[in-house]
Design a protein around this motif. Structure first.
Motif, PDB file in Angstrom:
ATOM      1  N   GLU A 176       0.811  -1.220   0.000  1.00 57.40           N
ATOM      2  CA  GLU A 176       0.000   0.000   0.000  1.00 57.40           C
ATOM      3  C   GLU A 176       0.842   1.266   0.000  1.00 57.40           C
ATOM      4  O   GLU A 176       0.316   2.349  -0.147  1.00 57.40           O
ATOM      5  CB  GLU A 176      -0.922   0.039   1.224  1.00 57.40           C
ATOM      6  CG  GLU A 176      -1.987  -1.014   1.202  1.00 57.40           C
ATOM      7  CD  GLU A 176      -2.910  -0.939   2.399  1.00 57.40           C
ATOM      8  OE1 GLU A 176      -4.035  -1.451   2.283  1.00 57.40           O
ATOM      9  OE2 GLU A 176      -2.515  -0.388   3.453  1.00 57.40           O
ATOM     10  N   ARG A 195      -7.755   6.390   3.140  1.00 58.64           N
ATOM     11  CA  ARG A 195      -9.196   6.468   3.414  1.00 58.64           C
ATOM     12  C   ARG A 195      -9.641   5.346   4.368  1.00 58.64           C
ATOM     13  O   ARG A 195     -10.482   5.561   5.226  1.00 58.64           O
ATOM     14  CB  ARG A 195      -9.981   6.414   2.119  1.00 58.64           C
ATOM     15  CG  ARG A 195      -9.832   7.694   1.285  1.00 58.64           C
ATOM     16  CD  ARG A 195     -10.859   7.745   0.175  1.00 58.64           C
ATOM     17  NE  ARG A 195     -10.601   8.757  -0.807  1.00 58.64           N
ATOM     18  CZ  ARG A 195     -10.851  10.049  -0.664  1.00 58.64           C
ATOM     19  NH1 ARG A 195     -11.369  10.490   0.467  1.00 58.64           N
ATOM     20  NH2 ARG A 195     -10.589  10.901  -1.630  1.00 58.64           N
ATOM     21  N   ALA A 196      -9.076   4.154   4.226  1.00 56.91           N
ATOM     22  CA  ALA A 196      -9.418   3.048   5.123  1.00 56.91           C
ATOM     23  C   ALA A 196      -9.027   3.378   6.558  1.00 56.91           C
ATOM     24  O   ALA A 196      -9.784   3.091   7.495  1.00 56.91           O
ATOM     25  CB  ALA A 196      -8.737   1.761   4.662  1.00 56.91           C
ATOM     26  N   CYS A 197      -7.877   4.000   6.733  1.00 56.87           N
ATOM     27  CA  CYS A 197      -7.432   4.381   8.078  1.00 56.87           C
ATOM     28  C   CYS A 197      -8.327   5.481   8.648  1.00 56.87           C
ATOM     29  O   CYS A 197      -8.711   5.435   9.825  1.00 56.87           O
ATOM     30  CB  CYS A 197      -5.986   4.849   8.055  1.00 56.87           C
ATOM     31  SG  CYS A 197      -4.801   3.533   7.694  1.00 56.87           S
ATOM     32  N   SER A 244     -11.407   6.135   7.953  1.00 57.47           N
ATOM     33  CA  SER A 244     -12.785   5.683   8.189  1.00 57.47           C
ATOM     34  C   SER A 244     -12.913   4.789   9.412  1.00 57.47           C
ATOM     35  O   SER A 244     -14.022   4.444   9.804  1.00 57.47           O
ATOM     36  CB  SER A 244     -13.310   4.939   6.956  1.00 57.47           C
ATOM     37  OG  SER A 244     -12.693   3.652   6.872  1.00 57.47           O
ATOM     38  N   GLY A 245     -11.771   4.417   9.977  1.00 54.36           N
ATOM     39  CA  GLY A 245     -11.804   3.539  11.145  1.00 54.36           C
ATOM     40  C   GLY A 245     -11.798   2.067  10.788  1.00 54.36           C
ATOM     41  O   GLY A 245     -11.959   1.202  11.651  1.00 54.36           O
ATOM     42  N   ALA A 246     -11.615   1.760   9.515  1.00 52.78           N
ATOM     43  CA  ALA A 246     -11.582   0.367   9.082  1.00 52.78           C
ATOM     44  C   ALA A 246     -10.319  -0.344   9.604  1.00 52.78           C
ATOM     45  O   ALA A 246     -10.266  -1.563   9.599  1.00 52.78           O
ATOM     46  CB  ALA A 246     -11.638   0.268   7.561  1.00 52.78           C
ATOM     47  N   ARG A 247      -9.352   0.456  10.050  1.00 50.64           N
ATOM     48  CA  ARG A 247      -8.117  -0.115  10.626  1.00 50.64           C
ATOM     49  C   ARG A 247      -7.867   0.486  11.964  1.00 50.64           C
ATOM     50  O   ARG A 247      -8.099   1.583  12.250  1.00 50.64           O
ATOM     51  CB  ARG A 247      -6.906   0.188   9.745  1.00 50.64           C
ATOM     52  CG  ARG A 247      -7.032  -0.419   8.424  1.00 50.64           C
ATOM     53  CD  ARG A 247      -5.699  -0.487   7.751  1.00 50.64           C
ATOM     54  NE  ARG A 247      -5.962  -1.031   6.462  1.00 50.64           N
ATOM     55  CZ  ARG A 247      -5.328  -0.690   5.367  1.00 50.64           C
ATOM     56  NH1 ARG A 247      -4.387   0.192   5.429  1.00 50.64           N
ATOM     57  NH2 ARG A 247      -5.632  -1.235   4.237  1.00 50.64           N
TER      58      ARG A 247
END
Length: 85
Positions: free
Chosen positions: A19, A78-80, A82-85
């Protein structure tokens, strides 16, 4: 191409292998945890130049503006955020 992404200084990002790119065309082979200093708003091929600290994400202690620089996939940021990680 500019991108509308707001990453506050101090935001911690968990970036997985593949990534982030320490140099264009060469994906990293390991995960990294960094504390953001600045993220460029200029996107190229889905990547943005990111300056951060990898020395200590809780309390950077390297004495420099940033000690980590890489191109990072916008989708990973964006994943970080959004709280996805």
């Amino acid at each position: 191409m500019p991108i509308d992404i707001d990453v506050p200084p101090g935001q911690v990002l968990l970036l997985l292998a593949g990534e982030w790119y320490p140099e264009p065309g060469r994906a990293a082979g390991r995960d990294v945890l960094v504390s953001v200093v600045a993220v460029s708003r200029q996107v190229t091929d889905g990547l943005v130049l990111t300056h951060a600290h990898s020395c200590d994400h809780r309390s950077p202690d390297c004495g420099r503006h940033h000690c980590w620089e890489a191109y990072v996939l916008v989708a990973a940021i964006r994943a970080c955020l959004s709280g996805a990680r």
